[in-house]
Design a protein around this motif. Structure first.
Motif, PDB file in Angstrom:
ATOM      1  N   PHE A  80      42.801  39.372  45.281  1.00 30.10           N
ATOM      2  CA  PHE A  80      43.477  39.477  46.080  1.00 30.10           C
ATOM      3  C   PHE A  80      44.518  38.136  46.363  1.00 30.10           C
ATOM      4  O   PHE A  80      43.256  37.262  46.460  1.00 30.10           O
ATOM      5  CB  PHE A  80      42.796  40.509  46.554  1.00 30.10           C
ATOM      6  N   ALA A  81      45.518  38.510  47.096  1.00 30.06           N
ATOM      7  CA  ALA A  81      44.732  37.434  47.502  1.00 30.06           C
ATOM      8  C   ALA A  81      44.821  37.218  49.080  1.00 30.06           C
ATOM      9  O   ALA A  81      44.508  35.895  49.356  1.00 30.06           O
ATOM     10  CB  ALA A  81      46.380  37.897  48.399  1.00 30.06           C
ATOM     11  N   ALA A 124      45.377  49.371  49.066  1.00 25.99           N
ATOM     12  CA  ALA A 124      45.659  49.710  47.274  1.00 25.99           C
ATOM     13  C   ALA A 124      46.402  47.561  47.269  1.00 25.99           C
ATOM     14  O   ALA A 124      47.484  47.540  49.182  1.00 25.99           O
ATOM     15  CB  ALA A 124      46.957  50.631  48.048  1.00 25.99           C
ATOM     16  N   ALA A 125      46.605  47.464  46.985  1.00 26.99           N
ATOM     17  CA  ALA A 125      47.412  45.642  47.070  1.00 26.99           C
ATOM     18  C   ALA A 125      47.033  45.306  45.697  1.00 26.99           C
ATOM     19  O   ALA A 125      46.870  45.674  44.403  1.00 26.99           O
ATOM     20  CB  ALA A 125      46.262  44.917  47.532  1.00 26.99           C
ATOM     21  N   PRO A 126      48.652  44.486  45.163  1.00 28.82           N
ATOM     22  CA  PRO A 126      48.419  43.979  43.844  1.00 28.82           C
ATOM     23  C   PRO A 126      47.286  42.836  43.910  1.00 28.82           C
ATOM     24  O   PRO A 126      46.473  42.590  44.732  1.00 28.82           O
ATOM     25  CB  PRO A 126      49.360  42.869  43.701  1.00 28.82           C
ATOM     26  N   VAL A 127      46.553  42.766  42.316  1.00 30.93           N
ATOM     27  CA  VAL A 127      45.752  41.565  41.904  1.00 30.93           C
ATOM     28  C   VAL A 127      46.377  41.128  41.001  1.00 30.93           C
ATOM     29  O   VAL A 127      47.664  41.100  39.774  1.00 30.93           O
ATOM     30  CB  VAL A 127      45.010  42.544  41.036  1.00 30.93           C
ATOM     31  N   TYR A 128      45.893  39.361  41.101  1.00 33.77           N
ATOM     32  CA  TYR A 128      46.832  38.537  40.397  1.00 33.77           C
ATOM     33  C   TYR A 128      45.660  37.632  39.900  1.00 33.77           C
ATOM     34  O   TYR A 128      44.225  37.681  39.064  1.00 33.77           O
ATOM     35  CB  TYR A 128      46.740  37.524  41.108  1.00 33.77           C
ATOM     36  N   ALA A 129      46.354  36.809  39.030  1.00 36.17           N
ATOM     37  CA  ALA A 129      45.244  35.525  38.569  1.00 36.17           C
ATOM     38  C   ALA A 129      45.860  34.060  39.280  1.00 36.17           C
ATOM     39  O   ALA A 129      46.769  34.495  39.366  1.00 36.17           O
ATOM     40  CB  ALA A 129      45.744  35.449  37.116  1.00 36.17           C
ATOM     41  N   ALA A 130      45.179  33.283  39.469  1.00 36.72           N
ATOM     42  CA  ALA A 130      45.001  32.144  40.546  1.00 36.72           C
ATOM     43  C   ALA A 130      45.202  30.791  40.420  1.00 36.72           C
ATOM     44  O   ALA A 130      43.624  31.217  39.171  1.00 36.72           O
ATOM     45  CB  ALA A 130      44.667  32.460  42.158  1.00 36.72           C
ATOM     46  N   PHE A 131      45.385  29.748  40.920  1.00 35.75           N
ATOM     47  CA  PHE A 131      44.864  28.645  39.923  1.00 35.75           C
ATOM     48  C   PHE A 131      44.319  27.605  41.304  1.00 35.75           C
ATOM     49  O   PHE A 131      45.090  27.965  42.470  1.00 35.75           O
ATOM     50  CB  PHE A 131      46.151  27.411  39.415  1.00 35.75           C
ATOM     51  N   ALA A 132      43.130  26.856  40.635  1.00 35.50           N
ATOM     52  CA  ALA A 132      42.624  26.078  41.503  1.00 35.50           C
ATOM     53  C   ALA A 132      43.755  25.118  42.106  1.00 35.50           C
ATOM     54  O   ALA A 132      44.339  24.628  41.905  1.00 35.50           O
ATOM     55  CB  ALA A 132      42.022  25.362  40.640  1.00 35.50           C
ATOM     56  N   PRO A 133      43.090  25.190  44.134  1.00 35.58           N
ATOM     57  CA  PRO A 133      44.245  24.434  45.241  1.00 35.58           C
ATOM     58  C   PRO A 133      44.514  23.329  44.230  1.00 35.58           C
ATOM     59  O   PRO A 133      45.320  22.824  44.923  1.00 35.58           O
ATOM     60  CB  PRO A 133      43.327  24.949  45.959  1.00 35.58           C
ATOM     61  N   ALA A 192      52.596  39.497  40.185  1.00 40.61           N
ATOM     62  CA  ALA A 192      50.826  40.089  39.740  1.00 40.61           C
ATOM     63  C   ALA A 192      50.868  40.781  38.222  1.00 40.61           C
ATOM     64  O   ALA A 192      51.959  40.509  37.823  1.00 40.61           O
ATOM     65  CB  ALA A 192      51.272  41.048  41.373  1.00 40.61           C
ATOM     66  N   LEU A 193      49.662  40.583  38.364  1.00 42.87           N
ATOM     67  CA  LEU A 193      49.501  41.561  36.417  1.00 42.87           C
ATOM     68  C   LEU A 193      49.236  42.670  36.844  1.00 42.87           C
ATOM     69  O   LEU A 193      48.480  43.441  36.373  1.00 42.87           O
ATOM     70  CB  LEU A 193      48.137  40.564  36.025  1.00 42.87           C
ATOM     71  N   GLY A 194      48.142  43.337  38.089  1.00 42.81           N
ATOM     72  CA  GLY A 194      48.335  44.723  37.930  1.00 42.81           C
ATOM     73  C   GLY A 194      48.064  45.053  39.370  1.00 42.81           C
ATOM     74  O   GLY A 194      48.531  44.613  40.426  1.00 42.81           O
ATOM     75  N   TYR A 195      47.671  46.198  39.831  1.00 43.49           N
ATOM     76  CA  TYR A 195      47.420  46.985  41.366  1.00 43.49           C
ATOM     77  C   TYR A 195      46.071  47.605  41.258  1.00 43.49           C
ATOM     78  O   TYR A 195      45.545  47.792  40.465  1.00 43.49           O
ATOM     79  CB  TYR A 195      48.716  48.185  41.310  1.00 43.49           C
ATOM     80  N   SER A 196      45.211  47.309  42.575  1.00 42.58           N
ATOM     81  CA  SER A 196      44.032  47.836  42.746  1.00 42.58           C
ATOM     82  C   SER A 196      44.109  49.105  43.834  1.00 42.58           C
ATOM     83  O   SER A 196      44.783  48.770  44.630  1.00 42.58           O
ATOM     84  CB  SER A 196      43.366  46.851  42.790  1.00 42.58           C
ATOM     85  N   GLU A 197      43.382  49.933  43.683  1.00 41.20           N
ATOM     86  CA  GLU A 197      43.383  51.141  44.827  1.00 41.20           C
ATOM     87  C   GLU A 197      41.452  51.384  45.146  1.00 41.20           C
ATOM     88  O   GLU A 197      41.306  51.800  44.283  1.00 41.20           O
ATOM     89  CB  GLU A 197      43.902  52.263  44.256  1.00 41.20           C
ATOM     90  N   THR A 198      40.793  50.705  45.766  1.00 38.51           N
ATOM     91  CA  THR A 198      39.789  51.017  46.248  1.00 38.51           C
ATOM     92  C   THR A 198      39.737  52.201  47.503  1.00 38.51           C
ATOM     93  O   THR A 198      40.545  52.258  48.072  1.00 38.51           O
ATOM     94  CB  THR A 198      39.731  49.402  47.161  1.00 38.51           C
ATOM     95  N   MET A 199      38.121  52.411  47.161  1.00 39.77           N
ATOM     96  CA  MET A 199      37.804  53.714  47.850  1.00 39.77           C
ATOM     97  C   MET A 199      36.681  53.601  47.966  1.00 39.77           C
ATOM     98  O   MET A 199      35.516  52.958  47.620  1.00 39.77           O
ATOM     99  CB  MET A 199      37.793  54.748  46.879  1.00 39.77           C
ATOM    100  N   ARG A 222      48.617  51.868  37.307  1.00 37.33           N
ATOM    101  CA  ARG A 222      47.328  52.912  37.998  1.00 37.33           C
ATOM    102  C   ARG A 222      46.824  54.217  37.804  1.00 37.33           C
ATOM    103  O   ARG A 222      47.747  54.316  36.749  1.00 37.33           O
ATOM    104  CB  ARG A 222      48.121  53.441  39.364  1.00 37.33           C
ATOM    105  N   MET A 223      45.848  54.112  37.516  1.00 36.75           N
ATOM    106  CA  MET A 223      45.239  55.961  37.328  1.00 36.75           C
ATOM    107  C   MET A 223      46.540  56.628  38.141  1.00 36.75           C
ATOM    108  O   MET A 223      46.390  56.639  39.080  1.00 36.75           O
ATOM    109  CB  MET A 223      43.946  55.682  37.459  1.00 36.75           C
ATOM    110  N   VAL A 224      46.311  58.152  37.392  1.00 38.45           N
ATOM    111  CA  VAL A 224      46.856  58.863  37.947  1.00 38.45           C
ATOM    112  C   VAL A 224      46.358  59.259  38.836  1.00 38.45           C
ATOM    113  O   VAL A 224      46.850  59.955  39.853  1.00 38.45           O
ATOM    114  CB  VAL A 224      47.653  60.354  36.823  1.00 38.45           C
TER     115      VAL A 224
END
Length: 286
Positions: free
Chosen positions: A103-104, A223-232, A116-123, A273-275
């Motif tokens: 996440f960001a 709920a938020a987008p998810v990424y790959a991120a690179f070393a600072p 982003a590469l995908g999306y996450s919904e957390t519960m 996202r899952m339905v």
């Protein structure tokens, strides 16, 4: 006498040309001395279906996207598993090039691509017999919440965790290998009350581990987008982020991104996202 060249002097255009030529030459030499790598090494703990076990037949839709996006520029992807805390440390010390499934808010010092590469919904998840439902931070009182070391949770929840991290009756922090399956087991044994997890990850885990207790979902939180991120401080971080974003856009335009999502039983709306939580448990895996 003032000997500086001015725009109307006859030699001024030649001087500008020479300066531009030298700048381009220096940039070219710098690129030759520090060319883009032919391979990028990306690390994460398994978080299937986003990113799964490295080297398995199914490595996760994010890994599939990364491989195809970087292949467009003849760059291969080496995907390795380790704990999330170690993945962050290894990236910051330049032992790997970046991290997957972030996440960001997870790693604000990392360089994130535009795409982003995908999306996450957390519960929240609780014991199957529990009737508890999340109704704000106050509803967490007298409940033991399991968390995974160095994970980022929803902004309000994250602050709650930080404020109560030293109270093990409220926050129980797990680390090391397979923390999610350990957390599910602890909830099933009623040694803790609550777990905060991505619903796709929970659905995938419970479907593929029928020996684990089927926890009850107890409220959507974040709920938020998810990424790959690179070393600072990676010398190619900006270039790799740009290449990845360009590659994702190409895959989206060609329809390949949608195909990858669907191959994992995910929704095809561009957010992977899952339905529904219930339907997710019955989706077929590749």
């Amino acid at each position: 006498m003032n000997s500086r060249l001015r725009p109307h002097d006859p030699y001024f255009p030649l001087l500008v040309f020479l300066l531009l030529f030298m700048a381009v030459a220096q940039s070219s030499n710098a690129n030759e001395l520090n060319p883009l790598p032919g391979q990028v090494v990306l690390a994460a703990d398994p978080w299937c279906p986003h990113n799964c076990e490295a080297g398995s037949v199914v490595e996760g839709y994010m890994v599939d996207i990364l491989r195809q996006a970087f292949a467009l520029q003849d760059i291969s992807v080496s995907y390795v598993n380790m704990s999330w805390a170690r993945a962050l440390q290894q990236a910051r010390s330049h032992r790997v090039d970046g991290i997957i499934g972030v996440f960001a808010g997870d790693a604000g010092d990392f360089l994130f691509p535009e795409e982003a590469l995908g999306y996450s919904e957390t519960m929240f998840f609780a014991h199957p017999d529990s009737q508890w439902t999340y109704e704000g931070l106050k509803s967490l009182e007298n409940r033991t919440l399991l968390v995974i070391s160095d994970y980022f949770y929803a902004p309000g929840i994250h602050q709650y965790i930080n404020n109560n991290r030293n109270q093990q009756d409220l926050i129980w922090e797990l680390s090391g290998e397979h923390p999610l399956t350990r957390a599910i087991t602890l909830i099933g044994q009623k040694r803790a009350n609550l777990l905060f997890e991505d619903r796709q990850v929970m659905a995938w885990t419970l479907r593929n581990r029928p020996d684990l207790p089927k926890l009850r979902s107890s409220g959507n939180i974040y709920a938020a987008p998810v990424y790959a991120a690179f070393a600072p401080a990676h010398p190619h971080a900006q270039a790799l982020a740009r290449i990845l974003s360009d590659g994702v856009r190409h895959l989206r335009a060609s329809g390949e991104l949608k195909r990858i999502y669907q191959s994992y039983g995910l929704g095809a709306d561009g957010k992977a996202r899952m339905v529904s939580p219930e339907g997710a448990l019955n989706n077929s895996s590749p």
